[in-house]
Design a protein around this motif. Structure first.
Motif, PDB file in Angstrom:
ATOM      1  N   LEU A  91       6.316  -3.198  -9.122  1.00 45.62           N
ATOM      2  CA  LEU A  91       6.695  -3.145  -7.705  1.00 45.62           C
ATOM      3  C   LEU A  91       6.897  -4.560  -7.148  1.00 45.62           C
ATOM      4  O   LEU A  91       7.826  -4.808  -6.378  1.00 45.62           O
ATOM      5  CB  LEU A  91       5.608  -2.424  -6.888  1.00 45.62           C
ATOM      6  CG  LEU A  91       5.668  -0.909  -6.819  1.00 45.62           C
ATOM      7  CD1 LEU A  91       4.511  -0.387  -5.969  1.00 45.62           C
ATOM      8  CD2 LEU A  91       6.992  -0.440  -6.234  1.00 45.62           C
ATOM      9  N   TYR A  92       6.015  -5.467  -7.536  1.00 45.40           N
ATOM     10  CA  TYR A  92       6.110  -6.860  -7.082  1.00 45.40           C
ATOM     11  C   TYR A  92       7.445  -7.470  -7.535  1.00 45.40           C
ATOM     12  O   TYR A  92       8.171  -8.088  -6.741  1.00 45.40           O
ATOM     13  CB  TYR A  92       4.935  -7.654  -7.645  1.00 45.40           C
ATOM     14  CG  TYR A  92       4.827  -9.087  -7.175  1.00 45.40           C
ATOM     15  CD1 TYR A  92       3.990  -9.412  -6.104  1.00 45.40           C
ATOM     16  CD2 TYR A  92       5.536 -10.111  -7.792  1.00 45.40           C
ATOM     17  CE1 TYR A  92       3.869 -10.722  -5.668  1.00 45.40           C
ATOM     18  CE2 TYR A  92       5.423 -11.423  -7.361  1.00 45.40           C
ATOM     19  CZ  TYR A  92       4.582 -11.723  -6.305  1.00 45.40           C
ATOM     20  OH  TYR A  92       4.478 -13.033  -5.882  1.00 45.40           O
ATOM     21  N   LEU A  93       7.775  -7.279  -8.816  1.00 41.59           N
ATOM     22  CA  LEU A  93       9.012  -7.845  -9.350  1.00 41.59           C
ATOM     23  C   LEU A  93      10.240  -7.230  -8.685  1.00 41.59           C
ATOM     24  O   LEU A  93      11.195  -7.941  -8.333  1.00 41.59           O
ATOM     25  CB  LEU A  93       9.071  -7.630 -10.861  1.00 41.59           C
ATOM     26  CG  LEU A  93       8.088  -8.457 -11.693  1.00 41.59           C
ATOM     27  CD1 LEU A  93       8.142  -8.020 -13.150  1.00 41.59           C
ATOM     28  CD2 LEU A  93       8.397  -9.946 -11.573  1.00 41.59           C
ATOM     29  N   GLY A 111      12.769  -2.207  -0.457  1.00 39.90           N
ATOM     30  CA  GLY A 111      11.857  -2.189  -1.597  1.00 39.90           C
ATOM     31  C   GLY A 111      11.323  -0.825  -1.961  1.00 39.90           C
ATOM     32  O   GLY A 111      10.393  -0.728  -2.761  1.00 39.90           O
ATOM     33  N   ALA A 112      11.893   0.265  -1.392  1.00 35.88           N
ATOM     34  CA  ALA A 112      11.395   1.612  -1.688  1.00 35.88           C
ATOM     35  C   ALA A 112      11.779   2.014  -3.106  1.00 35.88           C
ATOM     36  O   ALA A 112      12.919   1.861  -3.522  1.00 35.88           O
ATOM     37  CB  ALA A 112      11.940   2.621  -0.690  1.00 35.88           C
ATOM     38  N   VAL A 113      10.805   2.538  -3.857  1.00 34.01           N
ATOM     39  CA  VAL A 113      11.025   2.909  -5.257  1.00 34.01           C
ATOM     40  C   VAL A 113      10.573   4.357  -5.459  1.00 34.01           C
ATOM     41  O   VAL A 113       9.432   4.700  -5.141  1.00 34.01           O
ATOM     42  CB  VAL A 113      10.225   1.993  -6.209  1.00 34.01           C
ATOM     43  CG1 VAL A 113      10.463   2.391  -7.663  1.00 34.01           C
ATOM     44  CG2 VAL A 113      10.587   0.530  -5.991  1.00 34.01           C
ATOM     45  N   PRO A 114      11.443   5.231  -5.979  1.00 30.51           N
ATOM     46  CA  PRO A 114      11.009   6.601  -6.297  1.00 30.51           C
ATOM     47  C   PRO A 114       9.907   6.556  -7.356  1.00 30.51           C
ATOM     48  O   PRO A 114       9.996   5.799  -8.331  1.00 30.51           O
ATOM     49  CB  PRO A 114      12.280   7.265  -6.845  1.00 30.51           C
ATOM     50  CG  PRO A 114      13.411   6.422  -6.323  1.00 30.51           C
ATOM     51  CD  PRO A 114      12.879   5.032  -6.255  1.00 30.51           C
ATOM     52  N   LEU A 115       8.899   7.372  -7.167  1.00 35.30           N
ATOM     53  CA  LEU A 115       7.764   7.365  -8.086  1.00 35.30           C
ATOM     54  C   LEU A 115       8.178   7.670  -9.530  1.00 35.30           C
ATOM     55  O   LEU A 115       7.671   7.024 -10.454  1.00 35.30           O
ATOM     56  CB  LEU A 115       6.700   8.361  -7.601  1.00 35.30           C
ATOM     57  CG  LEU A 115       5.247   7.956  -7.873  1.00 35.30           C
ATOM     58  CD1 LEU A 115       4.950   6.617  -7.233  1.00 35.30           C
ATOM     59  CD2 LEU A 115       4.291   9.021  -7.351  1.00 35.30           C
ATOM     60  N   VAL A 133      -1.945  -1.645   1.295  1.00 37.42           N
ATOM     61  CA  VAL A 133      -1.232  -2.268   0.173  1.00 37.42           C
ATOM     62  C   VAL A 133       0.170  -1.696   0.022  1.00 37.42           C
ATOM     63  O   VAL A 133       1.123  -2.430  -0.278  1.00 37.42           O
ATOM     64  CB  VAL A 133      -2.020  -2.084  -1.139  1.00 37.42           C
ATOM     65  CG1 VAL A 133      -1.208  -2.546  -2.339  1.00 37.42           C
ATOM     66  CG2 VAL A 133      -3.332  -2.834  -1.075  1.00 37.42           C
ATOM     67  N   VAL A 134       0.325  -0.402   0.209  1.00 40.42           N
ATOM     68  CA  VAL A 134       1.621   0.255   0.046  1.00 40.42           C
ATOM     69  C   VAL A 134       1.914   1.151   1.237  1.00 40.42           C
ATOM     70  O   VAL A 134       1.003   1.587   1.946  1.00 40.42           O
ATOM     71  CB  VAL A 134       1.677   1.106  -1.253  1.00 40.42           C
ATOM     72  CG1 VAL A 134       1.528   0.241  -2.485  1.00 40.42           C
ATOM     73  CG2 VAL A 134       0.616   2.213  -1.224  1.00 40.42           C
ATOM     74  N   ALA A 135       3.198   1.395   1.443  1.00 37.39           N
ATOM     75  CA  ALA A 135       3.638   2.483   2.309  1.00 37.39           C
ATOM     76  C   ALA A 135       4.079   3.587   1.360  1.00 37.39           C
ATOM     77  O   ALA A 135       4.918   3.353   0.482  1.00 37.39           O
ATOM     78  CB  ALA A 135       4.784   2.031   3.195  1.00 37.39           C
ATOM     79  N   VAL A 175       7.490   4.958  -2.956  1.00 36.50           N
ATOM     80  CA  VAL A 175       6.498   3.939  -2.630  1.00 36.50           C
ATOM     81  C   VAL A 175       7.181   2.591  -2.425  1.00 36.50           C
ATOM     82  O   VAL A 175       8.222   2.315  -3.023  1.00 36.50           O
ATOM     83  CB  VAL A 175       5.433   3.830  -3.756  1.00 36.50           C
ATOM     84  CG1 VAL A 175       6.051   3.356  -5.066  1.00 36.50           C
ATOM     85  CG2 VAL A 175       4.287   2.921  -3.334  1.00 36.50           C
ATOM     86  N   ARG A 176       6.614   1.778  -1.568  1.00 37.54           N
ATOM     87  CA  ARG A 176       7.048   0.383  -1.453  1.00 37.54           C
ATOM     88  C   ARG A 176       5.840  -0.481  -1.124  1.00 37.54           C
ATOM     89  O   ARG A 176       4.886  -0.022  -0.462  1.00 37.54           O
ATOM     90  CB  ARG A 176       8.148   0.201  -0.414  1.00 37.54           C
ATOM     91  CG  ARG A 176       7.715   0.381   1.032  1.00 37.54           C
ATOM     92  CD  ARG A 176       8.825   0.003   1.998  1.00 37.54           C
ATOM     93  NE  ARG A 176       8.449   0.298   3.358  1.00 37.54           N
ATOM     94  CZ  ARG A 176       7.716  -0.514   4.118  1.00 37.54           C
ATOM     95  NH1 ARG A 176       7.253  -1.658   3.612  1.00 37.54           N
ATOM     96  NH2 ARG A 176       7.402  -0.183   5.351  1.00 37.54           N
ATOM     97  N   LEU A 177       5.889  -1.705  -1.583  1.00 35.04           N
ATOM     98  CA  LEU A 177       4.841  -2.665  -1.229  1.00 35.04           C
ATOM     99  C   LEU A 177       5.020  -3.105   0.211  1.00 35.04           C
ATOM    100  O   LEU A 177       6.136  -3.383   0.654  1.00 35.04           O
ATOM    101  CB  LEU A 177       4.939  -3.905  -2.128  1.00 35.04           C
ATOM    102  CG  LEU A 177       4.268  -3.889  -3.489  1.00 35.04           C
ATOM    103  CD1 LEU A 177       4.455  -5.248  -4.152  1.00 35.04           C
ATOM    104  CD2 LEU A 177       2.791  -3.558  -3.386  1.00 35.04           C
ATOM    105  N   THR A 178       3.939  -3.188   0.948  1.00 33.63           N
ATOM    106  CA  THR A 178       3.982  -3.778   2.282  1.00 33.63           C
ATOM    107  C   THR A 178       3.901  -5.300   2.137  1.00 33.63           C
ATOM    108  O   THR A 178       3.539  -5.816   1.067  1.00 33.63           O
ATOM    109  CB  THR A 178       2.793  -3.298   3.116  1.00 33.63           C
ATOM    110  OG1 THR A 178       1.581  -3.782   2.505  1.00 33.63           O
ATOM    111  CG2 THR A 178       2.754  -1.774   3.194  1.00 33.63           C
TER     112      THR A 178
END
Length: 498
Positions: A180-182, A193-197, A240-242, A284-287
């Motif tokens: 997620l960071y990368l 930055g939203a990523v499907p699980l 940490v995440v949304a 999910v995305r990192l805040t």
């Protein structure tokens, strides 16, 4: 930059004051602070600092949690977790019970609690980071229901039945957060930055060299999705995440209490075929706070995790060496920040000087120099004109001047044209995969633009000429052209050896 340490792409973080506000607004940390303030001096607690049942109910009421018959257990669990965080972070001080005191100690607000309102943003972030570490540790723990069943049934404890590998479980969560960071760093400014699980799970499970996942691998992806769903549900309250969780019907199906969905649903979700449908499998995305926390962890592990803008204080060589490793939007931002407080003419001279060289990284530095000069103004023209007849820099100087419509730009010699062509391909090859569509397109363009390209290219006095010609032979789709490229590479090597 340190050569022997892993260098991560730079990330953009808000100011510490904004991060501290986000930390104080994170539900779990906010509840922990509130309960620490609620803790009256002499509050009775268990031997480990835990609240007795009566105090847990009181804490839940303090937090304004509903305690209906259906929700009382959940309310008490939330209150108990917030209190545990307050204790573990040090927002309350716990005094151990005295001997014969029915194993009850006392708790009261700690001196650190005042840092929440009277401390600097960095103080708040230190306290929040401690809370974050507690939650991250919890999220990596196994499902303890099997152990509870053993205890309830009076069976002999069998830890093997937990199927728990602490190191592997921690690595799984670290891997997901690291990816997620990368992804967040590589997307650059403006992306959410939203990523499907399922896509995140696939990045952890599917081998890189597997073109089409097998049924077994897809089953592993599905298991990973459910595991990540549990973990991200735990991480969201600490900020940490949304997280948009996996739909309830999918969880019921996985538990065997709902009708099975189409067998291709999981594969379609992993492929991102339908955005509306994919959201049912979790997104999910990192805040910014999560990005801050992960960068902090990576720095502690000895990784190089720069921030966007950190290159502004470096010299031109360091800037040009770093830019090719960055996504284009981030590279441009870094170049703009570096140029901002420098005089254009002096900055252009420094960039051009740093771009010289015959080492392996020099072609990439020259390409980065061209990108950095692209954001300079007319004041840089004298410095660029000074290198018009420089063999290494004359080509990029002509490109810069021509793009700005400067009159009187001399035509390059054929030798300079071919040298620049080799240098440009060498820059693209440096540290990158050599089968990208962009590189193939460049190779086809160069060969198509120059008649008899290879008859002249093998004579180019550039350190990378043989490697570039070999790469062109691999990349060009025309078999005869590829054969000509390989012959030219052989001639170039013979010329250098002779």
């Amino acid at each position: 930059m340190t050569a022997d340490r892993t260098v991560l792409p730079p990330v953009r973080l808000p100011a510490e004051a904004e991060l501290a506000r986000d930390a104080l607004a994170a539900p779990l940390f906010a509840r922990a602070v509130r309960l620490a303030r609620w803790a009256r001096p002499g509050l009775r607690v268990g031997a480990g600092g835990e609240l007795p049942d009566a105090e847990v109910r009181e804490a839940a009421a303090e937090l304004g949690l509903e305690e209906s018959a259906d929700e009382e257990g959940e309310a008490r669990a939330v209150a108990g977790e917030a209190w545990r965080i307050a204790v573990d972070v040090g927002l309350v001080d716990v005094t151990a019970p005295e001997e014969g005191d029915e194993a009850l100690g006392t708790a009261e607000p700690s001196a650190d609690l005042r840092l929440v309102t009277a401390g600097a943003p960095a103080d708040v972030l230190e306290l929040w980071a401690a809370a974050c570490e507690c939650v991250l540790s919890d999220a990596a723990l196994p499902d303890m229901s099997a152990l509870v069943e053993q205890i309830t049934a009076g069976e002999e404890l069998d830890l093997d039945r937990l199927d728990w590998d602490p190191e592997a479980d921690a690595d799984f969560l670290d891997g997901a957060l690291g990816n997620l960071y990368l992804l967040t760093a590589m997307e650059g400014p403006g992306a959410d930055g939203a990523v499907p699980l399922p896509a995140l799970a696939a990045s952890l499970v599917v081998p890189d060299d597997m073109d089409e996942p097998t049924e077994e691998v897809l089953a592993e992806v599905s298991e990973a999705v459910l595991r990540l769903d549990e973990q991200f549900r735990m991480l969201e309250p600490v900020g940490v995440v949304a997280y948009h969780p996996v739909a309830e019907e999918i969880l019921l199906e996985a538990a065997g209490t709902a009708p099975a969905a189409d067998e291709h649903d999981g594969a379609d979700a992993a492929d991102g075929a339908d955005d509306a449908d994919v959201s049912r499998y979790g997104v999910v995305r990192l805040t910014p706070l999560g990005l801050y926390a992960l960068r902090r962890r990576m720095l502690a592990e000895g990784l190089v995790a720069p921030l966007v803008g950190e290159l502004a204080g470096e010299d031109a060589f360091v800037l040009l060496d770093a830019l090719p490793r960055l996504p284009d939007p981030v590279a441009q931002t870094e170049a703009e920040a570096w140029l901002e407080d420098r005089k254009p003419a002096e900055a252009a001279t420094a960039l051009l000087d740093a771009a010289r060289g015959t080492d392996d990284r020099a072609p990439a530095r020259r390409l980065a120099c061209q990108q950095a000069l692209a954001v300079t103004g007319a004041e840089a023209e004298p410095a660029v004109r000074d290198v018009l007849h420089d063999r290494e820099l004359g080509g990029l100087a002509r490109v810069w001047l021509t793009e700005r419509g400067v009159p009187g730009v001399p035509q390059p010699t054929e030798d300079m044209v071919f040298w620049l062509a080799v240098d440009t391909v060498a820059a693209q090859l440096g540290g990158l995969r050599d089968d990208t569509p962009e590189l193939r397109e460049l190779v086809e363009h160069l060969v198509g633009m120059h008649r008899g390209f290879f008859a002249a290219a093998w004579r180019v006095d550039h350190p990378a000429t043989p490697e570039v010609l070999e790469a062109m032979g691999r990349l060009h789709p025309d078999r005869q052209v590829a054969k000509d490229a390989r012959k030219a590479a052989f001639k170039a090597r013979s010329r250098i050896a002779g």
